[in-house]
Design an enzyme around this catalytic site. Structure first.
Site, PDB file in Angstrom:
ATOM      1  N   LYS A  23       0.639  -0.830  -0.182  1.00  0.00           N
ATOM      2  CA  LYS A  23       0.028  -0.180  -0.016  1.00  0.00           C
ATOM      3  C   LYS A  23       0.801   1.310   0.251  1.00  0.00           C
ATOM      4  O   LYS A  23       0.607   1.553  -1.218  1.00  0.00           O
ATOM      5  CB  LYS A  23      -0.969   0.267   0.717  1.00  0.00           C
ATOM      6  CG  LYS A  23      -1.950   1.431   1.530  1.00  0.00           C
ATOM      7  CD  LYS A  23      -3.090   0.473   2.852  1.00  0.00           C
ATOM      8  CE  LYS A  23      -2.293   1.482   4.127  1.00  0.00           C
ATOM      9  NZ  LYS A  23      -2.561   2.381   4.151  1.00  0.00           N
ATOM     10  N   ARG A  28       3.111   6.070  -3.503  1.00  0.00           N
ATOM     11  CA  ARG A  28       3.536   7.431  -3.350  1.00  0.00           C
ATOM     12  C   ARG A  28       4.137   6.988  -4.885  1.00  0.00           C
ATOM     13  O   ARG A  28       4.277   8.070  -5.499  1.00  0.00           O
ATOM     14  CB  ARG A  28       5.505   6.671  -2.329  1.00  0.00           C
ATOM     15  CG  ARG A  28       5.490   6.842  -1.566  1.00  0.00           C
ATOM     16  CD  ARG A  28       6.823   6.032  -0.564  1.00  0.00           C
ATOM     17  NE  ARG A  28       6.224   6.646   0.696  1.00  0.00           N
ATOM     18  CZ  ARG A  28       5.722   5.790   1.970  1.00  0.00           C
ATOM     19  NH1 ARG A  28       4.729   5.547   1.606  1.00  0.00           N
ATOM     20  NH2 ARG A  28       5.913   6.616   2.729  1.00  0.00           N
ATOM     21  N   GLY A  97      -5.081   8.071   5.270  1.00  0.00           N
ATOM     22  CA  GLY A  97      -3.980   9.637   6.118  1.00  0.00           C
ATOM     23  C   GLY A  97      -2.339   9.150   4.919  1.00  0.00           C
ATOM     24  O   GLY A  97      -2.533  10.541   5.314  1.00  0.00           O
ATOM     25  N   ARG A 125      -7.856  13.084  13.126  1.00  0.00           N
ATOM     26  CA  ARG A 125      -6.259  12.230  12.859  1.00  0.00           C
ATOM     27  C   ARG A 125      -5.597  13.800  12.786  1.00  0.00           C
ATOM     28  O   ARG A 125      -5.690  14.673  12.868  1.00  0.00           O
ATOM     29  CB  ARG A 125      -5.377  11.765  12.296  1.00  0.00           C
ATOM     30  CG  ARG A 125      -7.139   9.808  11.584  1.00  0.00           C
ATOM     31  CD  ARG A 125      -6.482   9.011  11.405  1.00  0.00           C
ATOM     32  NE  ARG A 125      -4.736   8.472  11.026  1.00  0.00           N
ATOM     33  CZ  ARG A 125      -4.595   7.837  10.066  1.00  0.00           C
ATOM     34  NH1 ARG A 125      -5.149   7.457   9.291  1.00  0.00           N
ATOM     35  NH2 ARG A 125      -2.808   7.226  10.398  1.00  0.00           N
ATOM     36  N   ASP A 318       2.280  -0.969  12.271  1.00  0.00           N
ATOM     37  CA  ASP A 318       1.414  -1.246  11.722  1.00  0.00           C
ATOM     38  C   ASP A 318       0.936  -2.954  12.130  1.00  0.00           C
ATOM     39  O   ASP A 318      -0.017  -2.861  11.796  1.00  0.00           O
ATOM     40  CB  ASP A 318       0.752  -1.212  10.003  1.00  0.00           C
ATOM     41  CG  ASP A 318       0.940   0.239   9.643  1.00  0.00           C
ATOM     42  OD1 ASP A 318       0.735   1.129  10.486  1.00  0.00           O
ATOM     43  OD2 ASP A 318       1.879   0.588   8.407  1.00  0.00           O
ATOM     44  N   LYS A 345      -3.999   6.287  14.719  1.00  0.00           N
ATOM     45  CA  LYS A 345      -4.254   5.482  13.650  1.00  0.00           C
ATOM     46  C   LYS A 345      -5.398   5.431  13.305  1.00  0.00           C
ATOM     47  O   LYS A 345      -6.229   6.176  13.600  1.00  0.00           O
ATOM     48  CB  LYS A 345      -3.384   4.106  13.648  1.00  0.00           C
ATOM     49  CG  LYS A 345      -2.426   4.222  13.912  1.00  0.00           C
ATOM     50  CD  LYS A 345      -1.300   4.626  12.954  1.00  0.00           C
ATOM     51  CE  LYS A 345       0.241   4.512  12.923  1.00  0.00           C
ATOM     52  NZ  LYS A 345       0.991   5.517  12.099  1.00  0.00           N
ATOM     53  N   ARG A 349      -6.438   2.215  18.299  1.00  0.00           N
ATOM     54  CA  ARG A 349      -5.841   0.853  18.154  1.00  0.00           C
ATOM     55  C   ARG A 349      -5.315   0.145  19.803  1.00  0.00           C
ATOM     56  O   ARG A 349      -5.524  -1.005  19.907  1.00  0.00           O
ATOM     57  CB  ARG A 349      -4.791   0.558  16.960  1.00  0.00           C
ATOM     58  CG  ARG A 349      -5.050   0.935  15.418  1.00  0.00           C
ATOM     59  CD  ARG A 349      -4.134   0.351  14.940  1.00  0.00           C
ATOM     60  NE  ARG A 349      -4.975  -0.059  13.322  1.00  0.00           N
ATOM     61  CZ  ARG A 349      -4.100   0.803  12.339  1.00  0.00           C
ATOM     62  NH1 ARG A 349      -2.591   0.809  12.523  1.00  0.00           N
ATOM     63  NH2 ARG A 349      -4.786   0.686  10.965  1.00  0.00           N
ATOM     64  N   ARG A 391      -6.641  -2.921  10.099  1.00  0.00           N
ATOM     65  CA  ARG A 391      -5.846  -3.670  10.644  1.00  0.00           C
ATOM     66  C   ARG A 391      -6.357  -4.885  11.723  1.00  0.00           C
ATOM     67  O   ARG A 391      -5.640  -5.724  12.207  1.00  0.00           O
ATOM     68  CB  ARG A 391      -4.873  -2.914  10.646  1.00  0.00           C
ATOM     69  CG  ARG A 391      -3.836  -2.449   9.623  1.00  0.00           C
ATOM     70  CD  ARG A 391      -2.840  -2.312   9.550  1.00  0.00           C
ATOM     71  NE  ARG A 391      -2.020  -1.465   8.178  1.00  0.00           N
ATOM     72  CZ  ARG A 391      -1.947  -1.888   8.032  1.00  0.00           C
ATOM     73  NH1 ARG A 391      -1.602  -3.404   7.318  1.00  0.00           N
ATOM     74  NH2 ARG A 391      -1.637  -0.684   6.910  1.00  0.00           N
TER      75      ARG A 391
HETATM   76  C1  S3P Z   1       2.899   4.627   6.327  1.00  0.00           C
HETATM   77  C2  S3P Z   1       3.668   5.285   7.912  1.00  0.00           C
HETATM   78  C3  S3P Z   1       3.060   4.712   9.105  1.00  0.00           C
HETATM   79  C4  S3P Z   1       2.379   4.169   8.531  1.00  0.00           C
HETATM   80  C5  S3P Z   1       1.539   4.382   7.566  1.00  0.00           C
HETATM   81  C6  S3P Z   1       1.940   3.962   6.621  1.00  0.00           C
HETATM   82  C7  S3P Z   1       3.670   5.144   5.257  1.00  0.00           C
HETATM   83  O1  S3P Z   1       2.700   6.042   9.948  1.00  0.00           O
HETATM   84  O2  S3P Z   1       1.536   4.110  10.236  1.00  0.00           O
HETATM   85  O3  S3P Z   1       0.331   2.974   7.578  1.00  0.00           O
HETATM   86  O4  S3P Z   1       3.090   4.897   4.398  1.00  0.00           O
HETATM   87  O5  S3P Z   1       4.559   6.397   5.053  1.00  0.00           O
HETATM   88  P1  S3P Z   1       3.381   7.269  10.000  1.00  0.00           P
HETATM   89  O6  S3P Z   1       4.179   7.972   9.312  1.00  0.00           O
HETATM   90  O7  S3P Z   1       2.332   8.142  10.433  1.00  0.00           O
HETATM   91  O8  S3P Z   1       4.511   6.799  11.093  1.00  0.00           O
END
Ligand code: S3P
Length: 436
Positions: A23, A28, A97, A125, A318, A345, A349, A391
């Site tokens: 994911k 990205r 997020g 969030r 995660d 999150k 969680r 999750r």
């Molecule tokens: C992610 C970074 C993490 C992770 C999220 C995906 C990413 O979050 O928990 O599921 O792809 O950069 P944070 O950057 O808030 O720690």
């Protein structure tokens, strides 16, 4: 809303699961493809709703993409001279997020005003962590009271290059700042308190960007990105549910081929080894060039409890719900600390996980920054609530598999698996064998 999933105890596990594409890398790849010059080709794109949100937001900003089926997509990049188009309305990031935070970095460097919004979970969030550095770079970023979405960004080009040293480790924040740095007037640096996943840095390099890293610092310089050709590896965060499940009982085994093994993501394998499980990794050539990939096999054992804290936390953030779930089957105490981030999150969680596991008979205590699990305990089927958190839904499904008394565990909010792993319950069912 779809009915809660019903998951029965599992009596044996021996199989192979090819999990969907990663994911985080998928978000990205779409974003960098949108910014690069020319046509990017990506295969193995993650199928869930989160990545679909990133795609639809980019499309609303004028980026053309073609989905060719089976996780194949082409992205027509805007290139250096064509900024994104002003979207007709607020960009809907859904539950994601990553979409909101990463796109905030891109939008900061576009000479236009755009709004970002999401569902009730995403609106809870924290977004100040991205707004603050982007404001310092010169974008005008407005948030709701409390520092949450909806977020409005008035971007500009060039932005001011900054050095950002966040208090808390976050790959999403790092990514937002590095993406904004592509539109800055000089070198932009992020100083990380603890190393986090470096997917963005790897993909930026693959696109020809000038990125240097070392000693906890990452620096990007503005420049033209070239189009990507990328095969996205399997998502270790999705594989973790099966790997952890197989770890629990001697004689159980699962193999997940083609999983991404980014050193900022593989903490779960270290923990499974520390708990006593057999973990074998056969590294494969990094297809697509950017990320380490391998086949992972886990063999079950009588597990022992472990302590998980410090720099390990971002490497398995995660995976903590499923790790805590299998800790109910381990001998002794498992203590998870330095993970207060779990509370912000897709759900809180810590409290939601403890509530669900306790309903099933687990002995666990919430802590402000983690939790304590005492084991082994016998789990029983129950009605639990995943609170719309993908999750947690999958972690409770693992708990349900480990229950011993007859009956099914009803998981409310289980449809949320569509966020990252739409075929999760089908894959889980494919592993289930009736008792002999
Ligand atoms: C992610 C970074 C993490 C992770 C999220 C995906 C990413 O979050 O928990 O599921 O792809 O950069 P944070 O950057 O808030 O720690």
């Amino acid at each position: 809303m779809s009915p809660p999933a019903n998951v029965a105890p599992l009596f044996h596990l021996d199989g192979e699961i090819r999990v969907p594409g990663d994911k985080g890398i998928s978000h990205r790849a779409l974003i960098l493809g949108a910014l690069a010059a020319g046509r990017s080709r990506v295969t193995g794109l993650a199928p869930g709703d989160d990545v679909a949100r990133t795609a639809s937001c980019l499309r609303a900003c004028g980026v053309r993409m073609r989905f060719l089926g089976g996780g194949r997509v082409t992205v027509e990049g805007q290139g250096p001279d064509r900024p994104l188009r002003q979207p007709p309305g607020r960009l809907d990031c859904g539950n994601s997020g990553s979409t909101m935070r990463m796109l905030a970095g891109v939008l900061a460097g576009q000479p236009m005003t755009a709004g970002l919004d999401g569902d009730a979970s995403l609106r809870r969030r924290p977004m100040l962590r991205v707004a603050e550095p982007l404001r310092r770079m010169g974008a005008a970023v407005r948030l709701a009271a409390g520092g949450t979405a909806p977020m409005t960004i008035e971007g500009r080009r060039p932005l001011a290059a900054i050095t950002h040293a966040p208090e808390m480790a976050s790959a999403q924040v790092k990514t937002a700042v590095l993406l904004a740095g592509l539109f800055a007037d000089g070198a932009t640096t992020v100083v990380e308190p603890v190393p986090t996943r470096d997917h963005t840095e790897r993909l930026l390099r693959l696109c020809g960007a000038e990125v240097t890293s070392g000693g906890g610092r990452v620096t990007v310089r503005p420049g033209v990105l070239r189009a990507l050709s990328l095969r996205v590896p399997g998502d270790i965060s999705s594989a973790a549910f099966f790997l952890c499940l197989a770890a629990v009982r001697p004689g159980w085994r699962v193999r997940c081929p083609g999983v991404g093994l980014n050193p900022g993501r593989d903490g779960v394998l270290e923990v499974l080894r520390g708990m006593g499980a057999g973990v074998e990794v056969e590294e494969r050539a990094a297809a697509g060039g950017a990320e380490p990939v391998g086949d992972v096999e886990v063999r079950g054992a009588d597990l022992n409890g472990v302590r998980i804290a410090g720099p390990l936390i971002p490497r398995l953030i995660d995976e903590l719900p499923v790790i805590a779930t299998i800790a109910t089957q381990a001998e002794g105490t498992t203590e998870i600390r330095d993970a207060a981030e779990l509370r912000t999150k897709e759900s809180d969680r810590i409290s939601r996980l403890v509530a669900g596991l306790r309903l099933m008979g687990a002995a666990c205590e919430p802590l402000p920054d983690g939790l304590i699990v005492e084991g082994p305990t016998i789990l029983h089927p129950a009605a639990v609530d995943a609170a719309g958190d993908h999750r947690l839904a999958m972690a409770f499904a693992v708990a349900a598999c480990l229950a011993v008394s007859p009956g099914v565990t009803r998981i409310a909010g289980s449809e949320s698996v569509a966020i990252s792993y739409p075929g999760f319950f089908e894959d889980l069912a494919s592993l289930a064998r009736p008792s002999g």
